[in-house]
Scaffold this active site. Structure first.
Site, PDB file in Angstrom:
ATOM      1  N   LYS A   1      -5.338 -22.981  15.609  1.00  0.00           N
ATOM      2  CA  LYS A   1      -5.062 -24.262  15.304  1.00  0.00           C
ATOM      3  C   LYS A   1      -3.691 -24.278  14.502  1.00  0.00           C
ATOM      4  CE  LYS A   1      -4.744 -27.333  12.159  1.00  0.00           C
ATOM      5  NZ  LYS A   1      -3.609 -28.111  12.333  1.00  0.00           N
TER       6      LYS A   1
ATOM      7  N   GLY B   1      -1.323 -21.361   4.125  1.00  0.00           N
ATOM      8  CA  GLY B   1      -0.943 -22.782   3.823  1.00  0.00           C
ATOM      9  C   GLY B   1      -1.186 -22.798   2.280  1.00  0.00           C
ATOM     10  N   SER B   2      -1.484 -23.980   2.047  1.00  0.00           N
ATOM     11  CA  SER B   2      -1.300 -24.617   0.412  1.00  0.00           C
ATOM     12  C   SER B   2      -2.630 -23.807  -0.343  1.00  0.00           C
ATOM     13  CB  SER B   2      -1.333 -25.998   0.485  1.00  0.00           C
ATOM     14  OG  SER B   2      -2.435 -26.525   1.048  1.00  0.00           O
TER      15      SER B   2
ATOM     16  N   VAL C   1      -5.701 -26.355  -0.194  1.00  0.00           N
ATOM     17  CA  VAL C   1      -6.733 -26.296   1.229  1.00  0.00           C
ATOM     18  C   VAL C   1      -7.142 -24.690   1.126  1.00  0.00           C
ATOM     19  CG1 VAL C   1      -6.525 -26.045   3.609  1.00  0.00           C
ATOM     20  CG2 VAL C   1      -5.076 -27.773   2.365  1.00  0.00           C
ATOM     21  N   GLY C   2      -6.616 -23.886   0.833  1.00  0.00           N
ATOM     22  CA  GLY C   2      -7.168 -22.529   0.918  1.00  0.00           C
ATOM     23  C   GLY C   2      -8.559 -22.315   0.211  1.00  0.00           C
TER      24      GLY C   2
ATOM     25  N   GLU D   1      -3.315 -16.601   2.672  1.00  0.00           N
ATOM     26  CA  GLU D   1      -2.217 -16.430   2.064  1.00  0.00           C
ATOM     27  C   GLU D   1      -1.506 -17.894   1.636  1.00  0.00           C
ATOM     28  OE1 GLU D   1      -0.169 -13.985   1.756  1.00  0.00           O
ATOM     29  OE2 GLU D   1      -1.542 -12.520   2.875  1.00  0.00           O
TER      30      GLU D   1
ATOM     31  N   CYS E   1       7.292 -19.950   1.535  1.00  0.00           N
ATOM     32  CA  CYS E   1       6.341 -19.392   0.446  1.00  0.00           C
ATOM     33  C   CYS E   1       6.977 -18.525  -0.426  1.00  0.00           C
ATOM     34  CB  CYS E   1       5.112 -18.802   1.176  1.00  0.00           C
ATOM     35  SG  CYS E   1       5.393 -17.749   2.279  1.00  0.00           S
TER      36      CYS E   1
ATOM     37  N   GLU F   1       4.580 -25.067  -7.674  1.00  0.00           N
ATOM     38  CA  GLU F   1       5.300 -24.930  -6.469  1.00  0.00           C
ATOM     39  C   GLU F   1       6.001 -26.176  -6.118  1.00  0.00           C
ATOM     40  OE1 GLU F   1       3.174 -24.100  -2.518  1.00  0.00           O
ATOM     41  OE2 GLU F   1       4.620 -22.563  -2.183  1.00  0.00           O
TER      42      GLU F   1
HETATM   43  P1  NAP Z   1      -1.394 -26.986   4.400  1.00  0.00           P
HETATM   44  O1  NAP Z   1      -1.384 -28.473   4.314  1.00  0.00           O
HETATM   45  O2  NAP Z   1      -2.305 -26.338   3.557  1.00  0.00           O
HETATM   46  O3  NAP Z   1      -1.776 -26.714   5.791  1.00  0.00           O
HETATM   47  C1  NAP Z   1      -1.615 -25.483   6.419  1.00  0.00           C
HETATM   48  C2  NAP Z   1      -2.547 -25.412   7.791  1.00  0.00           C
HETATM   49  O4  NAP Z   1      -4.091 -25.743   7.274  1.00  0.00           O
HETATM   50  C3  NAP Z   1      -2.024 -26.608   8.671  1.00  0.00           C
HETATM   51  O5  NAP Z   1      -2.269 -26.257   9.824  1.00  0.00           O
HETATM   52  C4  NAP Z   1      -3.008 -27.700   8.428  1.00  0.00           C
HETATM   53  O6  NAP Z   1      -3.095 -28.755   9.295  1.00  0.00           O
HETATM   54  C5  NAP Z   1      -4.211 -27.239   7.936  1.00  0.00           C
HETATM   55  N1  NAP Z   1      -5.058 -27.901   7.216  1.00  0.00           N
HETATM   56  C6  NAP Z   1      -4.938 -28.842   6.239  1.00  0.00           C
HETATM   57  N2  NAP Z   1      -5.962 -29.260   5.692  1.00  0.00           N
HETATM   58  C7  NAP Z   1      -6.977 -28.490   6.066  1.00  0.00           C
HETATM   59  C8  NAP Z   1      -8.468 -28.632   5.806  1.00  0.00           C
HETATM   60  N3  NAP Z   1      -9.331 -29.397   5.240  1.00  0.00           N
HETATM   61  N4  NAP Z   1      -9.146 -27.490   6.684  1.00  0.00           N
HETATM   62  C9  NAP Z   1      -8.606 -26.627   7.373  1.00  0.00           C
HETATM   63  N5  NAP Z   1      -7.205 -26.571   7.742  1.00  0.00           N
HETATM   64  C10 NAP Z   1      -6.322 -27.685   6.954  1.00  0.00           C
HETATM   65  O7  NAP Z   1       0.052 -26.253   3.998  1.00  0.00           O
HETATM   66  P2  NAP Z   1       1.413 -26.706   4.503  1.00  0.00           P
HETATM   67  O8  NAP Z   1       1.880 -28.083   3.876  1.00  0.00           O
HETATM   68  O9  NAP Z   1       1.541 -26.844   5.955  1.00  0.00           O
HETATM   69  O10 NAP Z   1       2.240 -25.404   4.083  1.00  0.00           O
HETATM   70  C11 NAP Z   1       2.992 -25.195   3.018  1.00  0.00           C
HETATM   71  C12 NAP Z   1       2.235 -24.367   2.023  1.00  0.00           C
HETATM   72  O11 NAP Z   1       1.943 -23.248   2.720  1.00  0.00           O
HETATM   73  C13 NAP Z   1       2.915 -24.227   0.861  1.00  0.00           C
HETATM   74  O12 NAP Z   1       1.880 -23.999  -0.286  1.00  0.00           O
HETATM   75  C14 NAP Z   1       3.301 -22.490   1.035  1.00  0.00           C
HETATM   76  O13 NAP Z   1       3.725 -21.711  -0.140  1.00  0.00           O
HETATM   77  C15 NAP Z   1       2.173 -22.077   1.914  1.00  0.00           C
HETATM   78  N6  NAP Z   1       2.600 -20.909   2.526  1.00  0.00           N
HETATM   79  C16 NAP Z   1       2.092 -19.832   2.307  1.00  0.00           C
HETATM   80  C17 NAP Z   1       2.618 -18.605   2.895  1.00  0.00           C
HETATM   81  C18 NAP Z   1       2.168 -17.335   2.531  1.00  0.00           C
HETATM   82  O14 NAP Z   1       2.351 -16.380   3.434  1.00  0.00           O
HETATM   83  N7  NAP Z   1       1.642 -17.098   1.438  1.00  0.00           N
HETATM   84  C19 NAP Z   1       3.278 -18.829   4.107  1.00  0.00           C
HETATM   85  C20 NAP Z   1       3.977 -19.934   4.538  1.00  0.00           C
HETATM   86  C21 NAP Z   1       3.428 -21.152   3.631  1.00  0.00           C
HETATM   87  P3  NAP Z   1      -2.328 -29.882   9.614  1.00  0.00           P
HETATM   88  O15 NAP Z   1      -0.778 -29.612   9.996  1.00  0.00           O
HETATM   89  O16 NAP Z   1      -2.726 -30.615  10.546  1.00  0.00           O
HETATM   90  O17 NAP Z   1      -2.066 -30.698   8.262  1.00  0.00           O
END
Ligand code: NAP
Ligand code: MG
Length: 493
Positions: free
Chosen positions: A174, A227-228, A231-232, A249, A283, A384
């Site tokens: 996904k 992701g965030s 959500v993690g 991550e 990130c 962040e």
């Molecule tokens: P996000 O809102 O957590 O979304 C990440 C993914 O999870 C998306 O595919 C999202 O779908 C999905 N998602 C959202 N809510 C969910 C739920 N309740 N259950 C399962 N899946 C769910 O993060 P983002 O805003 O896209 O990305 C930014 C964040 O990612 C930042 O915090 C950044 O630091 C982090 N990040 C970390 C790394 C690392 O390697 N440490 C790398 C890149 C980014 P939708 O798109 O449909 O909402």
């Protein structure tokens, strides 16, 4: 405008519900790139069923042959690099040099995974008993649920999907709702390279619907999520109900230390790239600059002047340095933090507002922003932001720099600029982060090195490098007794 579909069991299909959502260009919001299936639990159900079925044959394909397919995937990505990069820039905004780099990371990951097909080493270990042979071998885990963010729309999915496949797992993927077109191109390439039916499935749709349905599914064996942190944590809670293996991550609040003995020109190039590359939406973005008091005024003057010269605009134009925020919501978050910073007493040294020049009005642009007079207790120094905002904190010593750097819930990337070898090694030892750069910015991971963070950035796994194959394989311990009699370990030894 193209209508995209899910890929389930070797067929391109609509969501069962027939619903769709639009994908738009953040640099020009009126431009629609395509429509995508707004899937739900039933679509996930079907994808998991097919992935489970395909697992029973894919797990038996010799790893070197799985690697050969990934080699072809890499070759196809090379051929389509420019096309993918342009699509990626249109759907998420970062400049073309960066989207080309994003695809290149996928290519590197493909070739690295392909070569691992001829290693995937296990261990042979002496037995404590005579005429007995011990070994530990790697076996696939099963169905892998892959959930990814939008900021590295190609690199991050490949970090997960390629090692998952190489190890013999099947995939339900996904992608982020903001970058489904790049994800679709990746799946098209996997299919063209010869990945068998059912081995890779993509289900487009929202996080709480499709993402959560994958996490909840009892027949999904592992989840790899980037992701965030919020959500993690939710994923970790839900996945624990079926005791899934989970790799997380998550967020970061990365800092660059600049010592008084540093090459200041180099440190300036580093912080500009680290803070404002990808519009600060990495990130590993440099969100804090910890600047030695002895070089503070001169460095700040140069930093502000260089920042003001950065050109915002459409990432497809060669003249653009910085693209837009991913969407309106993200730009509001950035604006919110700029307001918070000012209320807390920090001073804006550059930027600080929505960008509204020609070529920016139709997108989610925000000026590259620098805060000075920031103290470590302020929210802009701790949370962040995920946007083009840099908080500068004055430090008196290496010890103070490391202590401020470590004063956060996150621990992903870090950097120190110094010409003093003693400072460099002390920083490497004392910084609490998964990654430390010396005389380089906080961004710039290479595909064949472990990637991940400590504290609330993750849960202890590493992507990239040789380490990722640990996550995507299961150890099977094997004892072969060729003595022809019952030998009891610990008793007859
Ligand atoms: P996000 O809102 O957590 O979304 C990440 C993914 O999870 C998306 O595919 C999202 O779908 C999905 N998602 C959202 N809510 C969910 C739920 N309740 N259950 C399962 N899946 C769910 O993060 P983002 O805003 O896209 O990305 C930014 C964040 O990612 C930042 O915090 C950044 O630091 C982090 N990040 C970390 C790394 C690392 O390697 N440490 C790398 C890149 C980014 P939708 O798109 O449909 O909402
Ligand atoms: Mg988009």
């Amino acid at each position: 405008m193209r209508k995209y579909q899910n890929f389930i069991s070797g067929k391109w299909v609509d969501a069962r519900s027939g619903l769709t959502f639009e994908n738009r260009n953040p640099a020009n919001w009126s431009e629609v790139i395509g429509t995508f299936p707004k899937s739900s639990k039933e679509d996930v159900e079907e994808a998991v069923r097919c992935a489970r079925k395909a697992f029973e044959t894919w797990r038996l394909v010799p790893a070197p042959h799985r690697g050969d397919i990934l080699k072809r995937v890499g070759d196809l990505m090379v051929a389509k690099k420019e096309e993918i990069a342009r699509t990626m820039t249109r759907e998420m905004g970062k400049v073309l040099v960066e989207t080309r780099g994003d695809v290149q990371e996928g290519i590197d990951t493909a070739y690295y995974a392909a070569s691992e097909g001829r290693r995937l080493f296990g261990h042979t270990v002496p037995s404590e008993l005579p005429n007995k042979f011990n070994m530990a071998i790697r076996t696939p885990v099963g169905v892998a649920g892959i959930v990814t963010p939008w900021n590295f729309p190609m690199a991050i999915p490949t970090w997960k999907i390629f090692p998952a496949l190489l190890c013999g797992n099947t995939v339900v993927f996904k992608p982020a709702s903001d970058t489904p077109a790049t994800a679709a191109m990746l799946v098209e390439i996997l299919v063209e390279a010869g990945v068998p039916t059912g081995v890779v499935n993509i289900v487009h749709g929202g996080g709480s619907d499709v993402g959560m349905a994958i996490v909840e599914h009892a027949d999904v064996d592992l989840i790899s999520f980037t992701g965030s942190t919020g959500v993690g944590i939710k994923i970790s809670e839900v996945a624990s109900k079926t005791l899934k293996r989970v790799s997380l991550e998550l967020g970061g609040k990365n800092a660059q230390i600049v010592m008084d003995d540093a090459d200041l020109g180099l440190a300036l190039d580093g912080v500009l790239w680290g803070a404002f590359g990808t519009t600060g939406q990495r990130c590993t973005a440099t969100s804090r600059l910890l600047l030695h008091e002895k070089v503070f005024d001169k460095f700040m003057a140069d930093l502000v002047s260089r920042t003001k010269k950065l050109r915002l605009g459409d990432g497809l134009l060669e003249t653009t340095d910085i693209g837009p925020c991913i969407h309106e919501g993200q730009r509001k978050i950035v604006q919110g933090y700029v307001d918070i910073g000012q209320k807390e007493g920090a001073k804006i040294a550059a930027g600080g507002a929505i960008a509204t020049d020609d070529g920016q009005k139709n997108g989610w642009f925000f000026q590259p922003t620098i805060f000075t007079e920031v103290t470590p207790a302020m929210r802009i120094a701790r949370e962040e932001i995920f946007g083009p905002v840099l908080s500068v904190i004055r430090i008196k010593s290496l010890e103070e720099g490391v202590s401020v750097l470590n004063d956060t819930i996150y621990g992903l990337s870090s950097s120190i600029y110094t010409k003093d070898i003693n400072n460099a090694f002390r920083a490497i030892r004392d910084i609490k982060a998964g990654i430390t750069y010396v005389n380089g910015p906080t961004i710039g991971a290479e595909a064949h090195m472990p990637f991940g963070g400590v504290k609330q950035t993750g849960n202890g796994h590493r992507e990239g490098g040789w380490t990722v194959f640990e996550f995507f394989s299961e150890w099977k311990t094997v004892y072969i007794d060729y003595s022809g009699k019952l030998q009891r370990a610990q008793i007859d030894a």
